[in-house]
Motif scaffolding. Structure first.
Motif, PDB file in Angstrom:
ATOM      1  N   ARG A  94      86.795  41.945  58.007  1.00 20.11           N
ATOM      2  CA  ARG A  94      85.433  42.407  58.292  1.00 20.11           C
ATOM      3  C   ARG A  94      85.469  43.291  59.525  1.00 20.11           C
ATOM      4  NH1 ARG A  94      81.493  38.692  60.065  1.00 20.11           N
ATOM      5  NH2 ARG A  94      79.877  40.009  59.274  1.00 20.11           N
ATOM      6  N   GLY A  95      84.786  44.401  59.467  1.00 16.54           N
ATOM      7  CA  GLY A  95      84.684  45.267  60.631  1.00 16.54           C
ATOM      8  C   GLY A  95      84.046  44.563  61.815  1.00 16.54           C
ATOM      9  N   ALA A  96      83.136  43.640  61.534  1.00 17.12           N
ATOM     10  CA  ALA A  96      82.444  42.896  62.593  1.00 17.12           C
ATOM     11  C   ALA A  96      83.237  41.679  63.060  1.00 17.12           C
ATOM     12  CB  ALA A  96      81.073  42.444  62.085  1.00 17.12           C
ATOM     13  N   GLY A  97      84.428  41.483  62.520  1.00 17.32           N
ATOM     14  CA  GLY A  97      85.244  40.337  62.905  1.00 17.32           C
ATOM     15  C   GLY A  97      85.083  39.177  61.946  1.00 17.32           C
ATOM     16  N   VAL A  98      85.811  38.118  62.215  1.00 10.70           N
ATOM     17  CA  VAL A  98      85.791  36.924  61.377  1.00 10.70           C
ATOM     18  C   VAL A  98      84.406  36.288  61.437  1.00 10.70           C
ATOM     19  CG1 VAL A  98      86.798  34.629  61.076  1.00 10.70           C
ATOM     20  CG2 VAL A  98      88.235  36.534  61.796  1.00 10.70           C
ATOM     21  N   ARG A  99      83.918  35.832  60.289  1.00 13.46           N
ATOM     22  CA  ARG A  99      82.644  35.110  60.275  1.00 13.46           C
ATOM     23  C   ARG A  99      82.933  33.636  60.022  1.00 13.46           C
ATOM     24  NH1 ARG A  99      77.063  35.969  56.763  1.00 13.46           N
ATOM     25  NH2 ARG A  99      75.840  34.515  58.017  1.00 13.46           N
ATOM     26  N   VAL A 100      82.663  32.824  61.030  1.00 13.24           N
ATOM     27  CA  VAL A 100      82.856  31.374  60.955  1.00 13.24           C
ATOM     28  C   VAL A 100      81.582  30.747  61.490  1.00 13.24           C
ATOM     29  CG1 VAL A 100      84.240  29.406  61.730  1.00 13.24           C
ATOM     30  CG2 VAL A 100      85.345  31.604  61.298  1.00 13.24           C
ATOM     31  N   GLU A 101      80.723  30.302  60.579  1.00 10.26           N
ATOM     32  CA  GLU A 101      79.473  29.661  60.991  1.00 10.26           C
ATOM     33  C   GLU A 101      78.891  28.866  59.836  1.00 10.26           C
ATOM     34  OE1 GLU A 101      75.803  32.095  61.335  1.00 10.26           O
ATOM     35  OE2 GLU A 101      77.124  33.779  60.846  1.00 10.26           O
ATOM     36  N   VAL A 102      78.049  27.914  60.191  1.00 11.50           N
ATOM     37  CA  VAL A 102      77.349  27.110  59.202  1.00 11.50           C
ATOM     38  C   VAL A 102      75.887  27.521  59.248  1.00 11.50           C
ATOM     39  CG1 VAL A 102      76.675  24.781  58.523  1.00 11.50           C
ATOM     40  CG2 VAL A 102      78.978  25.213  59.402  1.00 11.50           C
ATOM     41  N   GLU A 103      75.357  27.884  58.086  1.00 12.72           N
ATOM     42  CA  GLU A 103      73.994  28.398  57.993  1.00 12.72           C
ATOM     43  C   GLU A 103      73.129  27.449  57.155  1.00 12.72           C
ATOM     44  OE1 GLU A 103      71.771  32.192  55.862  1.00 12.72           O
ATOM     45  OE2 GLU A 103      73.944  32.172  56.017  1.00 12.72           O
ATOM     46  N   PRO A 104      72.144  26.815  57.784  1.00 13.70           N
ATOM     47  CA  PRO A 104      71.219  25.991  56.990  1.00 13.70           C
ATOM     48  C   PRO A 104      70.391  26.908  56.094  1.00 13.70           C
ATOM     49  CG  PRO A 104      70.996  25.573  59.355  1.00 13.70           C
ATOM     50  CD  PRO A 104      71.848  26.789  59.200  1.00 13.70           C
ATOM     51  N   ARG A 105      70.259  26.557  54.827  1.00 13.55           N
ATOM     52  CA  ARG A 105      69.450  27.336  53.894  1.00 13.55           C
ATOM     53  C   ARG A 105      68.135  26.614  53.665  1.00 13.55           C
ATOM     54  NH1 ARG A 105      72.673  31.546  51.750  1.00 13.55           N
ATOM     55  NH2 ARG A 105      70.662  32.466  51.290  1.00 13.55           N
ATOM     56  N   ALA A 106      67.072  27.362  53.571  1.00 12.27           N
ATOM     57  CA  ALA A 106      65.728  26.797  53.382  1.00 12.27           C
ATOM     58  C   ALA A 106      65.540  26.393  51.922  1.00 12.27           C
ATOM     59  CB  ALA A 106      64.664  27.797  53.812  1.00 12.27           C
ATOM     60  N   THR A 107      66.004  25.193  51.597  1.00 11.11           N
ATOM     61  CA  THR A 107      65.826  24.653  50.249  1.00 11.11           C
ATOM     62  C   THR A 107      65.334  23.227  50.358  1.00 11.11           C
ATOM     63  OG1 THR A 107      68.052  23.750  50.088  1.00 11.11           O
ATOM     64  CG2 THR A 107      67.771  26.029  49.380  1.00 11.11           C
ATOM     65  N   SER A 108      64.818  22.707  49.278  1.00 12.21           N
ATOM     66  CA  SER A 108      64.321  21.328  49.299  1.00 12.21           C
ATOM     67  C   SER A 108      65.456  20.328  49.484  1.00 12.21           C
ATOM     68  CB  SER A 108      63.549  21.016  48.011  1.00 12.21           C
ATOM     69  OG  SER A 108      64.407  21.181  46.899  1.00 12.21           O
ATOM     70  N   GLY A 109      66.683  20.703  49.116  1.00 10.82           N
ATOM     71  CA  GLY A 109      67.817  19.793  49.245  1.00 10.82           C
ATOM     72  C   GLY A 109      68.554  19.906  50.558  1.00 10.82           C
ATOM     73  N   GLY A 110      68.104  20.792  51.430  1.00 10.74           N
ATOM     74  CA  GLY A 110      68.770  20.950  52.722  1.00 10.74           C
ATOM     75  C   GLY A 110      70.206  21.448  52.602  1.00 10.74           C
ATOM     76  N   VAL A 111      70.414  22.484  51.841  1.00  9.70           N
ATOM     77  CA  VAL A 111      71.750  23.016  51.598  1.00  9.70           C
ATOM     78  C   VAL A 111      72.294  23.708  52.840  1.00  9.70           C
ATOM     79  CG1 VAL A 111      73.042  24.732  50.243  1.00  9.70           C
ATOM     80  CG2 VAL A 111      71.309  23.303  49.145  1.00  9.70           C
ATOM     81  N   LEU A 112      73.580  23.502  53.113  1.00  6.43           N
ATOM     82  CA  LEU A 112      74.276  24.219  54.174  1.00  6.43           C
ATOM     83  C   LEU A 112      75.228  25.210  53.526  1.00  6.43           C
ATOM     84  CD1 LEU A 112      75.281  21.256  56.506  1.00  6.43           C
ATOM     85  CD2 LEU A 112      73.396  22.872  56.844  1.00  6.43           C
TER      86      LEU A 112
END
Length: 104
Positions: free
Chosen positions: A55-73
């Motif tokens: 990636r031009g912006a560098g490595v992407r290492v993160e956990v992103e909470p998604r707005a779902t009823s099941g609380g998906v990460l």
């Protein structure tokens, strides 16, 4: 790099995606390998291309909470390029820590 009955030689950095290594690149890698270990190269058996996206912006290492009823990460862990194997364990630990923090 010895691997059983074969030796992996070479590597290059090329932008874009290509399915085949150029004859010039193969020749450069063969010459470099012969210079390091004269007389040790047998017949070339196979040439393959392994893609390691960067990636031009560098490595992407993160956990992103998604707005779902099941609380998906959604865990992002990509863009390592040729350093992937070197930094894989540390990045995996960062993802595990991020998941643990998000679940606590």
């Amino acid at each position: 790099i010895p691997r059983g009955d074969v030796v992996v030689c070479g590597g290059s950095y090329d932008e874009g995606v290509t399915a085949d290594a150029s004859r010039e690149e193969v020749g450069r890698i063969e010459a470099s390998a012969a210079a390091i270990a004269p007389g040790s190269l047998g017949a070339l058996r196979q040439v393959w291309v392994g893609h390691r996206p960067v990636r031009g912006a560098g490595v992407r290492v993160e956990v992103e909470p998604r707005a779902t009823s099941g609380g998906v990460l959604l865990a992002h862990n990509y863009g390592h390029g040729g350093s992937g194997w070197t930094i894989a364990h540390g990045c995996a630990e960062d993802i595990a820590d991020g998941v643990a923090a998000a679940l606590s």
